[in-house]
Design a protein around this motif. Structure first.
Motif, PDB file in Angstrom:
ATOM      1  N   GLN A 128      -1.962   6.927  -3.760  1.00  0.00           N
ATOM      2  CA  GLN A 128      -0.875   7.912  -3.836  1.00  0.00           C
ATOM      3  C   GLN A 128      -1.404   9.283  -4.254  1.00  0.00           C
ATOM      4  O   GLN A 128      -0.969  10.301  -3.741  1.00  0.00           O
ATOM      5  CB  GLN A 128       0.211   7.438  -4.814  1.00  0.00           C
ATOM      6  CG  GLN A 128       1.432   8.340  -4.824  1.00  0.00           C
ATOM      7  CD  GLN A 128       2.116   8.446  -3.468  1.00  0.00           C
ATOM      8  OE1 GLN A 128       2.328   7.447  -2.792  1.00  0.00           O
ATOM      9  NE2 GLN A 128       2.431   9.658  -3.056  1.00  0.00           N
ATOM     10  N   ILE A 129      -2.379   9.304  -5.177  1.00  0.00           N
ATOM     11  CA  ILE A 129      -2.916  10.591  -5.591  1.00  0.00           C
ATOM     12  C   ILE A 129      -3.633  11.285  -4.439  1.00  0.00           C
ATOM     13  O   ILE A 129      -3.646  12.502  -4.349  1.00  0.00           O
ATOM     14  CB  ILE A 129      -3.837  10.456  -6.826  1.00  0.00           C
ATOM     15  CG1 ILE A 129      -4.111  11.839  -7.410  1.00  0.00           C
ATOM     16  CG2 ILE A 129      -5.106   9.721  -6.505  1.00  0.00           C
ATOM     17  CD1 ILE A 129      -4.683  11.828  -8.783  1.00  0.00           C
ATOM     18  N   CYS A 163     -11.765  11.192  -3.355  1.00  0.00           N
ATOM     19  CA  CYS A 163     -10.537  10.746  -4.012  1.00  0.00           C
ATOM     20  C   CYS A 163     -10.875  10.475  -5.476  1.00  0.00           C
ATOM     21  O   CYS A 163     -11.818   9.751  -5.774  1.00  0.00           O
ATOM     22  CB  CYS A 163      -9.985   9.480  -3.351  1.00  0.00           C
ATOM     23  SG  CYS A 163      -8.565   8.796  -4.210  1.00  0.00           S
ATOM     24  N   VAL A 164     -10.098  11.046  -6.383  1.00  0.00           N
ATOM     25  CA  VAL A 164     -10.401  10.911  -7.802  1.00  0.00           C
ATOM     26  C   VAL A 164     -10.079   9.516  -8.329  1.00  0.00           C
ATOM     27  O   VAL A 164     -10.523   9.135  -9.403  1.00  0.00           O
ATOM     28  CB  VAL A 164      -9.667  11.978  -8.634  1.00  0.00           C
ATOM     29  CG1 VAL A 164     -10.174  13.356  -8.291  1.00  0.00           C
ATOM     30  CG2 VAL A 164      -8.174  11.896  -8.448  1.00  0.00           C
ATOM     31  N   MET A 165      -9.341   8.727  -7.575  1.00  0.00           N
ATOM     32  CA  MET A 165      -9.006   7.382  -8.005  1.00  0.00           C
ATOM     33  C   MET A 165      -9.926   6.339  -7.365  1.00  0.00           C
ATOM     34  O   MET A 165     -10.359   5.401  -8.021  1.00  0.00           O
ATOM     35  CB  MET A 165      -7.558   7.066  -7.655  1.00  0.00           C
ATOM     36  CG  MET A 165      -7.092   5.729  -8.115  1.00  0.00           C
ATOM     37  SD  MET A 165      -5.366   5.563  -7.694  1.00  0.00           S
ATOM     38  CE  MET A 165      -5.112   3.870  -8.083  1.00  0.00           C
ATOM     39  N   ALA A 182       0.842  -1.187   0.000  1.00  0.00           N
ATOM     40  CA  ALA A 182       0.000   0.000   0.000  1.00  0.00           C
ATOM     41  C   ALA A 182       0.880   1.240   0.000  1.00  0.00           C
ATOM     42  O   ALA A 182       1.947   1.269   0.615  1.00  0.00           O
ATOM     43  CB  ALA A 182      -0.893   0.006   1.244  1.00  0.00           C
ATOM     44  N   ALA A 183       0.414   2.263  -0.738  1.00  0.00           N
ATOM     45  CA  ALA A 183       1.178   3.511  -0.792  1.00  0.00           C
ATOM     46  C   ALA A 183       1.211   4.138   0.595  1.00  0.00           C
ATOM     47  O   ALA A 183       0.206   4.213   1.284  1.00  0.00           O
ATOM     48  CB  ALA A 183       0.530   4.463  -1.789  1.00  0.00           C
ATOM     49  N   GLN A 184       2.370   4.569   0.989  1.00  0.00           N
ATOM     50  CA  GLN A 184       2.512   5.202   2.290  1.00  0.00           C
ATOM     51  C   GLN A 184       2.996   6.622   2.091  1.00  0.00           C
ATOM     52  O   GLN A 184       3.808   6.897   1.205  1.00  0.00           O
ATOM     53  CB  GLN A 184       3.497   4.437   3.161  1.00  0.00           C
ATOM     54  CG  GLN A 184       3.013   3.062   3.530  1.00  0.00           C
ATOM     55  CD  GLN A 184       4.009   2.329   4.407  1.00  0.00           C
ATOM     56  OE1 GLN A 184       5.063   2.827   4.717  1.00  0.00           O
ATOM     57  NE2 GLN A 184       3.649   1.126   4.795  1.00  0.00           N
ATOM     58  N   ASP A 185       2.491   7.484   2.896  1.00  0.00           N
ATOM     59  CA  ASP A 185       2.897   8.877   2.836  1.00  0.00           C
ATOM     60  C   ASP A 185       4.325   8.980   3.354  1.00  0.00           C
ATOM     61  O   ASP A 185       4.591   8.616   4.502  1.00  0.00           O
ATOM     62  CB  ASP A 185       1.951   9.706   3.703  1.00  0.00           C
ATOM     63  CG  ASP A 185       1.863  11.143   3.240  1.00  0.00           C
ATOM     64  OD1 ASP A 185       2.591  11.506   2.299  1.00  0.00           O
ATOM     65  OD2 ASP A 185       1.060  11.886   3.816  1.00  0.00           O
ATOM     66  N   PRO A 186       5.288   9.450   2.531  1.00  0.00           N
ATOM     67  CA  PRO A 186       6.678   9.468   2.964  1.00  0.00           C
ATOM     68  C   PRO A 186       6.917  10.368   4.179  1.00  0.00           C
ATOM     69  O   PRO A 186       7.691  10.030   5.054  1.00  0.00           O
ATOM     70  CB  PRO A 186       7.440   9.979   1.746  1.00  0.00           C
ATOM     71  CG  PRO A 186       6.427  10.580   0.851  1.00  0.00           C
ATOM     72  CD  PRO A 186       5.111   9.983   1.198  1.00  0.00           C
TER      73      PRO A 186
END
Length: 145
Positions: A62-63, A48-50, A21-25
């Motif tokens: 991520q978006i 969320c647009v995705m 899963a994308a993680q906020d850096p």
């Protein structure tokens, strides 16, 4: 056969390890509690647009991370909540709003359910009136058994 299965398994293994899963850096840091409260209220109203049916606050795409950063940047640039919403609508369309504005393109979204309910009520009333008068209800020829 075993060698083919092992080769297939090894070929699929590295991508499976990388799929996370994308993680906020870097987590967002707020200047004060008021800024955080305003930010949280604003991203809860945006979609969320995705992910399509998750708010910007709930999404892990991520978006969504990028859009949350953009919203915070726009807030810090002095934009009001309405201006931030308008900026995102100009960029992504009305879809980004959980509560789209009433307009020429969204009137069916707002009034469609009431129209369907009204039409259903008219149909039910006509059927009840026909049965009360003793006239047979015409068979529905559209169904095939």
């Amino acid at each position: 056969m075993r060698i083919l299965l092992l080769a297939l398994l090894l070929a699929c293994w590295p991508p499976a390890i990388l799929a996370q899963a994308a993680q906020d850096p870097a987590p967002l840091e707020f200047a004060d509690g008021a800024e955080e409260a305003r930010f949280r209220a604003l991203v809860a109203e945006l979609r969320c647009v995705m992910c399509q049916n998750q708010s910007l606050a709930d999404s892990n795409a991520q978006i969504a991370h990028d859009l949350r950063r953009e919203v915070l940047t726009l807030m810090r640039d002095g934009m009001s909540d309405a201006q931030v919403r308008q900026h995102l609508v100009e960029r992504y369309g009305e879809f980004v709003l959980y509560r789209p504005r009433l307009g020429a393109q969204t009137w069916l979204l707002w009034f469609g359910p009431a129209l369907v309910l009204l039409a259903g009520g008219v149909v039910v009333a006509r059927i009840v009136r026909r049965r009360a008068q003793g006239r047979p209800v015409p068979p529905d020829d559209s169904q095939e058994w």
